[in-house]
Design an enzyme around this catalytic site. Structure first.
Site, PDB file in Angstrom:
ATOM      1  NE  ARG A 159      -2.512   0.773   3.671  1.00  0.00           N
ATOM      2  CZ  ARG A 159      -3.264   1.063   4.716  1.00  0.00           C
ATOM      3  NH1 ARG A 159      -4.520   1.415   4.537  1.00  0.00           N
ATOM      4  NH2 ARG A 159      -2.802   0.989   5.932  1.00  0.00           N
ATOM      5  CB  THR A 217      -1.844   7.213  -3.236  1.00  0.00           C
ATOM      6  OG1 THR A 217      -1.234   5.911  -3.308  1.00  0.00           O
ATOM      7  CG2 THR A 217      -0.946   8.228  -3.911  1.00  0.00           C
ATOM      8  CG  ASP A 272       1.292  -3.061   9.435  1.00  0.00           C
ATOM      9  OD1 ASP A 272       1.480  -4.251   9.107  1.00  0.00           O
ATOM     10  OD2 ASP A 272       1.462  -2.122   8.650  1.00  0.00           O
ATOM     11  CG  ASP A 295       4.886  -3.659  10.631  1.00  0.00           C
ATOM     12  OD1 ASP A 295       5.587  -4.174   9.738  1.00  0.00           O
ATOM     13  OD2 ASP A 295       4.711  -2.438  10.741  1.00  0.00           O
TER      14      ASP A 295
HETATM   15  N1  URA Z   1      -3.600  -2.990   7.023  1.00  0.00           N
HETATM   16  C1  URA Z   1      -3.300  -3.417   8.287  1.00  0.00           C
HETATM   17  O1  URA Z   1      -2.387  -4.214   8.475  1.00  0.00           O
HETATM   18  N2  URA Z   1      -4.039  -2.945   9.311  1.00  0.00           N
HETATM   19  C2  URA Z   1      -5.055  -2.078   9.153  1.00  0.00           C
HETATM   20  O2  URA Z   1      -5.701  -1.699  10.139  1.00  0.00           O
HETATM   21  C3  URA Z   1      -5.339  -1.650   7.839  1.00  0.00           C
HETATM   22  C4  URA Z   1      -4.607  -2.121   6.799  1.00  0.00           C
END
Ligand code: URA
Length: 216
Positions: free
Chosen positions: A110, A114, A207, A210
């Protein structure tokens, strides 16, 4: 399994075991090791539900007592496709459940500015006659999920042959996804409240990539 009327293609897997494990995954102090293990276990439990409608064929086998025609799933006709990298953690559970399934990969990240998906790797098995289970723990904006389905479509996979599995979904993402691909059924363990200004799911679990790999 419950279903939201606003989202006819969304199936929420509200089994107590799945919900219990998800609660532990959400906790900020859950270790990487536990997070990884729970994600695999939830994927396995979700896999049980999402494969409920898979067609079976019959094979003549011999039990110690007699011959019989017994049902089997054509494992070779399934593909599990994680969206990299966080999808890998869910794919593990599904592959344990369906060891003969083929495994594809769609690499997408991602763009931090953007929030749009950027594709960097696509590797898929033969598509003919195969059901594809696309996995990504977080259905947030819906952009990566839509882009990944677009990739599958480009390679000849029709929406009716795809199921999308996310651990947690945001209403915004489900809406985007449903508008783009209304014929793809979406399975999730939790429909959360919203996205925040950084496009993270609230309350979510942070995340997923992570937390799964212990990076930051
Ligand atoms: N990607 C993630 O890992 N966590 C989120 O909350 C949104 C996108």
């Amino acid at each position: 399994m419950s279903n939201q009327t606003e989202f006819p293609n969304l199936h929420i897997l509200d089994h107590p075991l799945i919900q219990h494990k998800l609660t532990h995954m959400r906790k900020v102090d859950t270790s990487t090791k536990t997070f990884r293990q729970l994600l695999r276990e939830i994927a396995l439990l979700m896999g049980y539900e999402i494969t409920r409608e898979l067609p079976v064929s019959f094979e003549e086998i011999e039990t110690p007592i007699c011959k019989m025609n017994a049902p089997i799933i054509q494992g070779r006709k399934l593909a599990v496709v994680p969206i990299l990298r966080a999808g890998l953690g869910m794919a593990d559970g599904l592959i344990e459940l369906m060891p003969s399934a083929r495994i594809g990969h769609i690499g997408m990240y991602r763009d931090p500015k953007t929030h749009l998906p950027v594709e960097y790797l696509v590797k898929l098995p033969e598509v003919e006659g195969r059901t594809f289970i696309l996995v990504d723990p977080m259905l947030a904006t819906g952009n990566s999920a839509v882009a990944a389905i677009d990739v599958l479509n480009k390679h000849g996979v029709q929406d009716k042959d795809i199921r999308f599995m996310a651990l947690v979904a945001a209403p915004e993402g489900v809406r985007v996804f449903q508008e783009a691909h209304p014929d793809v059924q979406v399975y999730t363990a939790g429909l959360d409240e919203k996205l925040n200004e950084k496009a993270y799911i609230v309350p979510g679990l942070g995340d997923a990539g992570d937390r799964l790999f212990g990076t930051r």
